[in-house]
Write a protein that holds these residues in place. Structure first.
Motif, mmCIF file in Angstrom:
data_model
loop_
_atom_site.group_PDB
_atom_site.id
_atom_site.type_symbol
_atom_site.label_atom_id
_atom_site.label_comp_id
_atom_site.label_asym_id
_atom_site.label_seq_id
_atom_site.Cartn_x
_atom_site.Cartn_y
_atom_site.Cartn_z
ATOM 1 N N ASN A 253 7.588 1.534 -25.363
ATOM 2 C CA ASN A 253 7.805 0.517 -24.335
ATOM 3 C C ASN A 253 9.091 0.854 -23.607
ATOM 4 N N ILE A 254 9.134 0.568 -22.323
ATOM 5 C CA ILE A 254 10.385 0.651 -21.557
ATOM 6 C C ILE A 254 10.734 -0.778 -21.155
ATOM 7 N N VAL A 255 11.816 -1.284 -21.714
ATOM 8 C CA VAL A 255 12.254 -2.647 -21.428
ATOM 9 C C VAL A 255 13.399 -2.550 -20.424
ATOM 10 N N ILE A 256 13.191 -3.102 -19.240
ATOM 11 C CA ILE A 256 14.095 -2.909 -18.109
ATOM 12 C C ILE A 256 14.733 -4.220 -17.695
ATOM 13 N N MET A 257 16.057 -4.225 -17.556
ATOM 14 C CA MET A 257 16.721 -5.337 -16.891
ATOM 15 C C MET A 257 16.870 -4.951 -15.422
ATOM 16 N N GLY A 258 16.188 -5.677 -14.563
ATOM 17 C CA GLY A 258 16.276 -5.371 -13.141
ATOM 18 C C GLY A 258 15.272 -6.187 -12.360
ATOM 19 N N GLY A 259 15.464 -6.199 -11.052
ATOM 20 C CA GLY A 259 14.556 -6.913 -10.177
ATOM 21 C C GLY A 259 14.955 -8.359 -9.972
ATOM 22 N N ALA A 260 14.600 -8.881 -8.817
ATOM 23 C CA ALA A 260 14.845 -10.290 -8.481
ATOM 24 C C ALA A 260 13.716 -10.741 -7.564
ATOM 25 N N PHE A 261 13.068 -11.838 -7.923
ATOM 26 C CA PHE A 261 11.952 -12.349 -7.135
ATOM 27 C C PHE A 261 12.352 -13.566 -6.299
ATOM 28 N N ASN A 262 13.043 -14.507 -6.916
ATOM 29 C CA ASN A 262 13.402 -15.742 -6.211
ATOM 30 C C ASN A 262 14.739 -16.257 -6.747
ATOM 31 N N VAL A 263 15.786 -15.475 -6.491
ATOM 32 C CA VAL A 263 17.138 -15.840 -6.913
ATOM 33 C C VAL A 263 17.966 -16.070 -5.659
ATOM 34 N N ALA A 264 18.502 -17.261 -5.515
ATOM 35 C CA ALA A 264 19.241 -17.611 -4.299
ATOM 36 C C ALA A 264 20.357 -16.603 -4.024
ATOM 37 N N GLY A 265 20.372 -16.081 -2.806
ATOM 38 C CA GLY A 265 21.423 -15.161 -2.387
ATOM 39 C C GLY A 265 21.143 -13.707 -2.702
ATOM 40 N N TYR A 266 20.006 -13.394 -3.336
ATOM 41 C CA TYR A 266 19.716 -12.016 -3.723
ATOM 42 C C TYR A 266 18.388 -11.556 -3.126
ATOM 43 N N ILE A 267 18.442 -10.670 -2.131
ATOM 44 C CA ILE A 267 17.239 -9.977 -1.683
ATOM 45 C C ILE A 267 16.875 -8.911 -2.714
ATOM 46 N N LYS A 268 17.896 -8.328 -3.313
ATOM 47 C CA LYS A 268 17.713 -7.291 -4.333
ATOM 48 C C LYS A 268 18.797 -7.453 -5.378
ATOM 49 N N ASP A 269 18.559 -6.856 -6.544
ATOM 50 C CA ASP A 269 19.574 -6.847 -7.596
ATOM 51 C C ASP A 269 20.294 -5.503 -7.568
ATOM 52 N N THR A 270 21.392 -5.394 -8.284
ATOM 53 C CA THR A 270 22.183 -4.163 -8.272
ATOM 54 C C THR A 270 21.421 -2.987 -8.863
ATOM 55 N N ASN A 271 20.743 -3.176 -10.002
ATOM 56 C CA ASN A 271 20.102 -2.050 -10.676
ATOM 57 C C ASN A 271 19.038 -1.377 -9.817
ATOM 58 N N PHE A 272 18.154 -2.168 -9.212
ATOM 59 C CA PHE A 272 17.120 -1.580 -8.368
ATOM 60 C C PHE A 272 17.673 -1.227 -6.991
ATOM 61 N N GLY A 273 18.615 -2.019 -6.487
ATOM 62 C CA GLY A 273 19.183 -1.753 -5.180
ATOM 63 C C GLY A 273 19.980 -0.473 -5.139
ATOM 64 N N LEU A 274 20.657 -0.137 -6.237
ATOM 65 C CA LEU A 274 21.496 1.047 -6.273
ATOM 66 C C LEU A 274 20.666 2.333 -6.284
ATOM 67 N N ASP A 275 19.450 2.271 -6.828
ATOM 68 C CA ASP A 275 18.563 3.437 -6.795
ATOM 69 C C ASP A 275 17.108 2.988 -6.652
ATOM 70 N N PRO A 276 16.701 2.604 -5.415
ATOM 71 C CA PRO A 276 15.326 2.127 -5.212
ATOM 72 C C PRO A 276 14.267 3.172 -5.536
ATOM 73 N N GLU A 277 14.530 4.447 -5.195
ATOM 74 C CA GLU A 277 13.535 5.495 -5.457
ATOM 75 C C GLU A 277 13.276 5.641 -6.950
ATOM 76 N N ALA A 278 14.319 5.555 -7.755
ATOM 77 C CA ALA A 278 14.143 5.654 -9.201
ATOM 78 C C ALA A 278 13.357 4.460 -9.727
ATOM 79 N N ALA A 279 13.677 3.256 -9.232
ATOM 80 C CA ALA A 279 12.956 2.061 -9.675
ATOM 81 C C ALA A 279 11.485 2.161 -9.297
#
Length: 344
Positions: free
Chosen positions: A174-200
């Motif tokens: 399993n790959i357990v990932i902390m990342g992504g934001a769907f409906n968090v006020a003030g966040y279009i993206k989170d740092t983990n996915f935003g910093l490397d979208p191609e990798a995500a």
């Protein structure tokens, strides 16, 4: 911990251990850097059910050399024989400079560096080879179906590992990932996915078995000074390390995020593996936008759930488990239990 949870944990401890790699971007002891990776590492080290077999470091919350020094310093203080590998120093394509300016210089823009005045900085150290992506891929592919990969930083190392070792897709448990934001006020993206979208994008659509721990859930977590006080009562080497490095971050978070304490995003990845009943899950297909203002944004798009699917491509990869909510009181209780029970 509740009696039911304790029995479940003990039962798991008596069985096969959870063999684990943690790929992270730790910042404990670094002025202005988040401490949640360090808390996740501490929980994994303290829990007897987990066999933490490797720590790998990626650029994200901290520059990669800084994160490597933090991870190395932690295992040195604990006297743990655990390999630490340094990985990618930048994203696959994303320009790192705007991110580094925001992440590394924010503490001085806020004028709050003095919060860390009593915290010794981890000593810099030379990273050994092999590099993290290759080490990740080799361990997983040499032990098919046995290794859980926990990823709490940008997914650069994981994406490169999948390129180098395509068999990882079916070999990883399993790959357990902390990342992504769907409906968090003030966040279009989170740092983990935003910093490397191609990798995500590469990881989420790879077809590997994945569990996502998104910001929608991790922002339901909270650690207050009073919670840290209880953790510190254990008075062992691990609790002392956490108390010293987390205390200034709580104060920083209170002043810069207007929170009563701090979010503890990354630790939920390890806590959920220890006690899956902490968080209910749903399943859907995910991807990450690579263009325009939405670049880095997490997209949830199972076709059967969409009311309007014109122009939406057929999902690629496999459906992903997504944590839905968290009982913060139970989470803090679980962390406290294992840190208090830790013996070097």
């Amino acid at each position: 911990m509740a009696v039911k949870d304790m029995k479940c944990a003990l039962k798991r401890a008596e069985g096969e251990p959870i063999r684990m790699i943690i790929d992270c971007d730790p910042g404990n002891g670094i002025p202005g850097a988040n401490i949640d990776d360090g808390l996740a590492l501490a929980l994994a080290i303290a829990a007897p059910q987990i066999s933490l077999e490797m720590i790998s470091v990626v650029a994200g919350n901290t520059p990669v050399a800084t994160g490597y020094a933090v991870a190395h310093d932690l295992i040195q203080q604990l006297g743990v024989a655990l390999p630490v590998y340094q990985g990618a120093s930048r994203a696959l394509l994303e320009d790192p400079e705007p991110w580094r300016d925001r992440l590394d210089n924010g503490v001085d823009r806020f004028g709050l560096r003095e919060l860390w005045s009593a915290v010794p900085a981890p000593a810099s150290c030379q990273a050994a080879s092999p590099l993290a992506p290759n080490a990740i891929g080799e361990l997983i592919c040499n032990n098919p179906g046995e290794i859980t990969l926990v990823a709490t930083g940008p997914l650069t190392n994981v994406a490169i590992a999948l390129q180098l070792h395509p068999a990882m897709v079916s070999a990883v448990k399993n790959i357990v990932i902390m990342g992504g934001a769907f409906n968090v006020a003030g966040y279009i993206k989170d740092t983990n996915f935003g910093l490397d979208p191609e990798a995500a994008h590469a990881v989420l659509t790879s077809g590997a078995p994945i569990t996502l721990v998104p910001m929608d859930v991790t922002t339901q977590t909270q650690m207050l000074h009073a919670d840290l006080d209880r953790l510190a009562k254990a008075d062992n080497v691990l609790s002392r390390y956490l108390e010293q490095t987390i205390r200034p971050w709580i104060a920083y978070s209170m002043q810069t995020r207007n929170l009563p304490g701090c979010w503890i995003h990354d630790v939920l990845t390890v806590a959920w593996l220890l006690e899956p009943s902490l968080a209910p899950i749903a399943e859907d297909y995910l991807d990450v936008s690579l263009d325009g203002i939405t670049r880095g944004m997490t997209c949830r798009y199972g076709r059967e759930a969409l009311r309007l699917d014109v122009g939406v491509p057929v999902p690629t990869g496999a459906a992903i488990q997504i944590l839905q909510s968290i009982d913060n009181k139970r989470l803090l209780s679980l962390i406290e239990h294992y840190i208090h029970s830790y013996t070097p």
